[in-house]
Design a protein around this motif. Structure first.
Motif, PDB file in Angstrom:
ATOM      1  N   ALA A 140      46.670  67.613  43.034  1.00  0.00           N
ATOM      2  CA  ALA A 140      46.088  66.448  43.699  1.00  0.00           C
ATOM      3  C   ALA A 140      46.560  66.368  45.139  1.00  0.00           C
ATOM      4  N   ARG A 141      47.854  66.562  45.350  1.00  0.00           N
ATOM      5  CA  ARG A 141      48.383  66.502  46.722  1.00  0.00           C
ATOM      6  C   ARG A 141      47.740  67.580  47.590  1.00  0.00           C
ATOM      7  N   ARG A 159      58.606  61.050  46.294  1.00  0.00           N
ATOM      8  CA  ARG A 159      57.886  61.838  47.302  1.00  0.00           C
ATOM      9  C   ARG A 159      57.175  60.904  48.267  1.00  0.00           C
ATOM     10  N   ARG A 160      57.418  61.107  49.516  1.00  0.00           N
ATOM     11  CA  ARG A 160      56.787  60.282  50.544  1.00  0.00           C
ATOM     12  C   ARG A 160      55.262  60.402  50.444  1.00  0.00           C
ATOM     13  N   GLY A 161      54.596  59.266  50.416  1.00  0.00           N
ATOM     14  CA  GLY A 161      53.141  59.241  50.356  1.00  0.00           C
ATOM     15  C   GLY A 161      52.562  59.118  48.972  1.00  0.00           C
ATOM     16  N   ARG A 190      51.997  50.131  49.975  1.00  0.00           N
ATOM     17  CA  ARG A 190      52.540  50.380  48.629  1.00  0.00           C
ATOM     18  C   ARG A 190      52.936  51.815  48.351  1.00  0.00           C
ATOM     19  N   SER A 191      52.501  52.760  49.181  1.00  0.00           N
ATOM     20  CA  SER A 191      52.916  54.139  48.937  1.00  0.00           C
ATOM     21  C   SER A 191      54.410  54.311  49.125  1.00  0.00           C
ATOM     22  N   GLN A 192      54.960  55.304  48.462  1.00  0.00           N
ATOM     23  CA  GLN A 192      56.393  55.556  48.587  1.00  0.00           C
ATOM     24  C   GLN A 192      56.730  55.967  50.020  1.00  0.00           C
ATOM     25  N   GLY A 193      57.839  55.414  50.529  1.00  0.00           N
ATOM     26  CA  GLY A 193      58.219  55.695  51.912  1.00  0.00           C
ATOM     27  C   GLY A 193      59.170  56.862  52.030  1.00  0.00           C
TER      28      GLY A 193
END
Length: 283
Positions: free
Chosen positions: A123-124, A156-158, A280-283
């Motif tokens: 997916a990434r 994981r960022r994003g 809300r995405s991981q920073g």
């Protein structure tokens, strides 16, 4: 999010063979079945299972007559999946309109979904925002389950915020208890607190109408919800509840996905979606 197995896709093979043969015999453009590629076969199956009220490039093997308030009114759609769907072709799914993907990562305190790591990486690579979900097990402490999720889902960022899947699982061979509502809500708070501290963003709570009502989840102030409602708009099943995601079918068909899959809509506009991702995405 007990994702269906791909067996209905296999059972549909006979129908696809017959349809392809008929089209060929009638002088249609469909090639003989023996020369149909897997992607051609899938495309044919999806065309034969078009459903009103959902995005036109998706299908549904058990469609609902949505009427005026349909999932198609929302611009952002995604899927959630587990090992049952196998390896997903995320480029094909993205091309069909899939904007996000949630994948089962863990269950309880000792189970890992074997498809998670590879599907998340795919997916990434395809540019599809992806996140992980944990299926809650009522015979294990919330703290142990949070620790298990953290140990198996890298930060994981994003990536999208985690999902806590709260529903009854009467099919479990080892745990069929249904704790009191107060305990259920305490479990949610404890799991969420631990996970938020690690990932820097709170988990979204996925649930079903019966579980939501039985455990008074509406009293969980400040929680963000992903609501299952496959026969009506969430506003008809969860009165006065705000939601970010709506799971509107468990029998959806999407290019690049083997067999039926859960389909979901985001609650807002395209601009709302971009703002939600940023917040809300991981920073």
């Amino acid at each position: 999010m007990i994702t269906p197995s791909p067996r209905p896709w296999v059972r549909a093979g006979a129908m696809i063979v017959a349809l392809a043969a008929t089209l060929s015999g009638c002088g249609g453009s469909t090639p003989p079945t023996a020369t149909l590629s897997p992607s051609d076969t899938q495309a044919l199956y999806i065309r034969e299972n078009r459903a009103s009220g959902i995005p036109h490039r998706f299908g549904d093997t058990d469609p609902h007559d949505w009427g005026q308030v349909s999932p198609a009114r929302y611009p952002v759609h995604g899927l959630d999946a587990a090992r049952y769907q196998g390896m997903i072709d995320w480029h094909a799914a993205r091309g069909a309109g899939i904007r996000f993907g949630y994948l089962k990562a863990t269950e309880g305190g000792d189970h890992i979904d074997p498809a998670f790591a590879q599907n998340a990486a795919g997916a990434r690579a395809a540019g599809v925002p992806v996140g992980a979900y944990h299926f809650y097990y009522f015979c294990r402490p919330a703290s142990e389950q949070a620790a298990w999720f953290i140990a198996n889902v890298p930060k994981r960022r994003g990536d999208l915020p985690p999902i806590l899947d709260m529903e009854w699982n009467h099919l479990s061979p080892t745990c069929r208890i249904r704790p009191p509502a107060e305990q259920v809500r305490a479990n949610i708070r404890e799991f969420s607190r631990i996970v938020e501290r690690h990932y820097g963003t709170a988990p979204v709570i996925y649930t079903t109408p019966e579980f939501y009502a039985r455990n008074d989840l509406g009293s969980l102030r400040g929680s963000e919800f992903w609501l299952r409602s496959v026969t009506a708009h969430p506003s008809e099943r969860y009165l006065d509840e705000r939601w970010s995601f709506w799971q509107y079918t468990g029998t959806g068909l999407v290019p690049g996905v083997r067999g039926p899959v859960d389909l979901n809509a985001f609650a807002g506009s395209e601009a709302n979606w971009q703002a939600w991702l940023a917040a809300r995405s991981q920073g």
